[in-house]
Design an enzyme around this catalytic site. Structure first.
Site, PDB file in Angstrom:
ATOM      1  N   LYS A 145       0.621  -1.392  -0.320  1.00  0.00           N
ATOM      2  CA  LYS A 145      -0.330  -0.005  -0.233  1.00  0.00           C
ATOM      3  C   LYS A 145       1.078   1.502  -0.113  1.00  0.00           C
ATOM      4  CE  LYS A 145      -3.809  -1.965   1.298  1.00  0.00           C
ATOM      5  NZ  LYS A 145      -4.006  -3.607   1.818  1.00  0.00           N
TER       6      LYS A 145
HETATM    7  C1  LIG Z   1      -4.554  -3.721   0.676  1.00  0.00           C
HETATM    8  C2  LIG Z   1      -3.486  -5.758   0.532  1.00  0.00           C
HETATM    9  C3  LIG Z   1      -3.834  -6.862  -0.780  1.00  0.00           C
HETATM   10  C4  LIG Z   1      -4.655  -6.460  -1.863  1.00  0.00           C
HETATM   11  O1  LIG Z   1      -5.091  -5.567  -2.566  1.00  0.00           O
HETATM   12  P1  LIG Z   1      -5.758  -4.914  -3.226  1.00  0.00           P
HETATM   13  O2  LIG Z   1      -5.999  -3.500  -3.453  1.00  0.00           O
HETATM   14  O3  LIG Z   1      -6.585  -4.479  -2.199  1.00  0.00           O
HETATM   15  O4  LIG Z   1      -6.762  -6.183  -3.529  1.00  0.00           O
HETATM   16  C5  LIG Z   1      -3.240  -8.252  -0.058  1.00  0.00           C
HETATM   17  N1  LIG Z   1      -2.311  -7.877   0.150  1.00  0.00           N
HETATM   18  C6  LIG Z   1      -1.500  -7.069   0.912  1.00  0.00           C
HETATM   19  C7  LIG Z   1      -0.732  -7.232   2.109  1.00  0.00           C
HETATM   20  C8  LIG Z   1      -2.393  -6.011   1.158  1.00  0.00           C
HETATM   21  O5  LIG Z   1      -2.223  -4.592   2.114  1.00  0.00           O
END
Ligand SMILES: *Cc1c(COP(=O)(O)O)cnc(C)c1O
Length: 496
Positions: free
Chosen positions: A112
């Site tokens: 993120k």
């Molecule tokens: C948020 C997240 C995801 C999923 O991503 P999306 O954009 O919601 O599909 C997968 N792995 C981790 C570690 C995350 O923080």
């Protein structure tokens, strides 16, 4: 080009990308999209050998046309600098016959960061006027773990913005809690609430809808509330860049020639991570297949298999909490583009989801979606086994989210010569206990002891931002009730 953004559910608002980022969600509940997506293509060959920052400028310039070159320069410079452990920002590494794209080398060790390091820079440039008189933004988030910290790190000390994060008391891991409560910065606020994540999330939504509060904040201190969640177009577009980066790195390694197709396997929750790959394809990247990898909350697997999206199902708390999602919001954008911009259809599907808890798409639309999107999922035993298998086969440690993808990768038949890239979304050191168990290590004691044993057993190093939490000073210790959240936001906004 005079690109405008409108809702996936209609055309009553026409906004610039700047306004769409500021507003977040469309007034009718839809997500902002533009019909110009793909009209201007990215010159893929021209990106090969370029630093990540150059690729980001090129791709973002196409996706956010109303930001000037110098603004994008500043945003990219602030977001993708020395706070990343890896100069390549998103490094591609071989993994057996496949490849893994590390998205977790940012300041909070989760993917993120790619989006949340730059979103605050966009946000800070959505108001005009002198800093003293112009409106400021207070970003509000309820978090079950990863998003809160990545948003705090991104917005900390960003001019014209503040951030308030609520997390459910006792419901996040010790590391996740410390990541948040030790956050530095003069504009950040972190508070535990008595309740679960849903309670906190519902209260935050209520605060967004509170017109009285909005008026008070505007009159008092010229503050407006905004959100940093993954439906914001400003969070989606930065993720498109790493698909181009992965492709360019494959060309540089000699694994492919420009024009060859590549498959991506993507751990997915809210459909943001994988939707960015679809956007990359629309911009001209030769993407052969996009594979959705889910955890035990496999609502997307069922949808992509049968064409029925049904959120009326049990919710499982898994070892991959950031993928524990029943309503995958960004799917709406994919459906919009796949149905050739049929806003009527999208509105009726989303009404069905709201009112009946499910929606069904036509055979024809499902067939078309399945030509590009494939899917798979892993239960908890398979996640643990995937961590073990990946270590044994490649001497590479993966976290439980990435492990869902690894499991799917191993299950899928390999297509002739098409290289496959697994997106890795978190550092294994964010989940040292789960990973340690899978690798048969001693997991007694604190998370920090688990980190040290993982480090010793695998010859890898824990990122300082995580290992250093053991002795970092905690700044935020408030615990409040759900009813007190609104007052907390008002007080925090007054200090902005
Ligand atoms: C948020 C997240 C995801 C999923 O991503 P999306 O954009 O919601 O599909 C997968 N792995 C981790 C570690 C995350 O923080």
């Amino acid at each position: 080009m005079n690109t405008t953004f409108h809702s996936t559910r209609g055309y009553s608002e026409e906004l610039s990308s700047r306004q769409a980022i500021r507003q977040g969600l469309a007034g009718d509940g839809g997500l902002f999209v533009t019909d110009d997506l793909g009209k201007q293509q990215v010159d893929v060959a021209g990106l090969v050998g370029k630093p990540y920052q150059d690729m980001a400028r090129t791709v973002l310039d196409v996706l956010l046309p109303d930001f000037s070159d110098s603004e994008l320069d500043e945003c990219v410079h602030a977001a993708y600098g020395s706070q990343w452990l890896d100069r390549a920002i998103t490094s591609l590494k071989p993994l057996g016959d496949d490849y893994i794209l590390e998205l977790f080398n940012g300041p909070t060790s989760a993917f993120k960061d790619v989006a949340l390091q730059i979103l605050p820079q966009f946000m800070a440039r959505t108001t005009s006027g002198a800093p003293e008189t112009s409106e400021r933004v207070m970003v509000l988030t309820a978090t079950s773990g990863d998003t809160g910290k990545a948003a705090l790190a991104g917005f900390a000390d960003t001019c014209g913005t503040g951030i308030t994060v609520f997390y459910p008391e006792g419901k996040v891991s010790e590391i996740q809690r410390l990541q948040m409560t030790t956050q530095t910065g003069s504009n950040v606020n972190v508070c535990a609430v008595k309740g679960n994540f849903d309670d906190a999330q519902t209260a935050v939504k209520r605060i967004f809808g509170d017109k009285d509060l909005a008026e008070k904040l505007e009159a008092g201190n010229n503050v407006s509330l905004s959100s940093a969640n993954s439906i914001n177009v400003g969070r989606l577009v930065p993720q498109v860049v790493y698909y181009f980066s992965a492709y360019a790195q494959l060309v540089e390694r000699g694994a492919i020639k420009v024009g060859d197709e590549v498959e991506f396997v993507v751990p997915t929750g809210n459909f943001g991570d994988i939707l960015a790959g679809y956007y990359a394809k629309k911009l001209g990247l030769p993407v052969g297949k996009l594979t959705v990898a889910s955890d035990r909350n496999n609502v997307l697997f069922d949808f992509l298999t049968a064409g029925i999206y049904n959120r009326e199902r049990p919710f499982y708390e898994t070892t991959s909490p950031s993928m524990d999602i029943l309503v995958s919001s960004n799917l709406e954008r994919m459906l919009y583009y796949m149905s050739n911009g049929d806003t009527e259809l999208i509105r009726s599907l989303m009404d069905d989801l709201q009112n009946k808890g499910s929606f069904t798409i036509s055979e024809a639309l499902l067939k078309q979606i399945r030509e590009l999107f494939s899917c798979g999922w892993a239960d908890e035993d398979q996640v643990s086994q995937a961590i073990t298998d990946c270590w044994n086969a490649n001497h590479y440690v993966i976290d439980p989210h990435t492990a869902c993808g690894y499991h799917v990768l191993e299950q899928e038949p390999r297509e002739k010569a098409m290289p496959r890239v697994l997106l890795s979304t978190a550092s294994p050191y964010k989940f040292p206990r789960v990973v340690g168990k899978a690798l048969d290590l001693d997991t007694t004691g604190t998370d920090f002891e688990c980190m040290d044993r993982l480090s010793e057993a695998t010859g890898t190093t824990a990122p300082k931002n995580l290992r250093g939490l053991e002795h970092a000073a905690e700044r935020f210790t408030d615990v409040i009730s759900i009813d007190e959240m609104s007052d907390y936001v008002r007080d925090a906004s007054q200090r902005l």
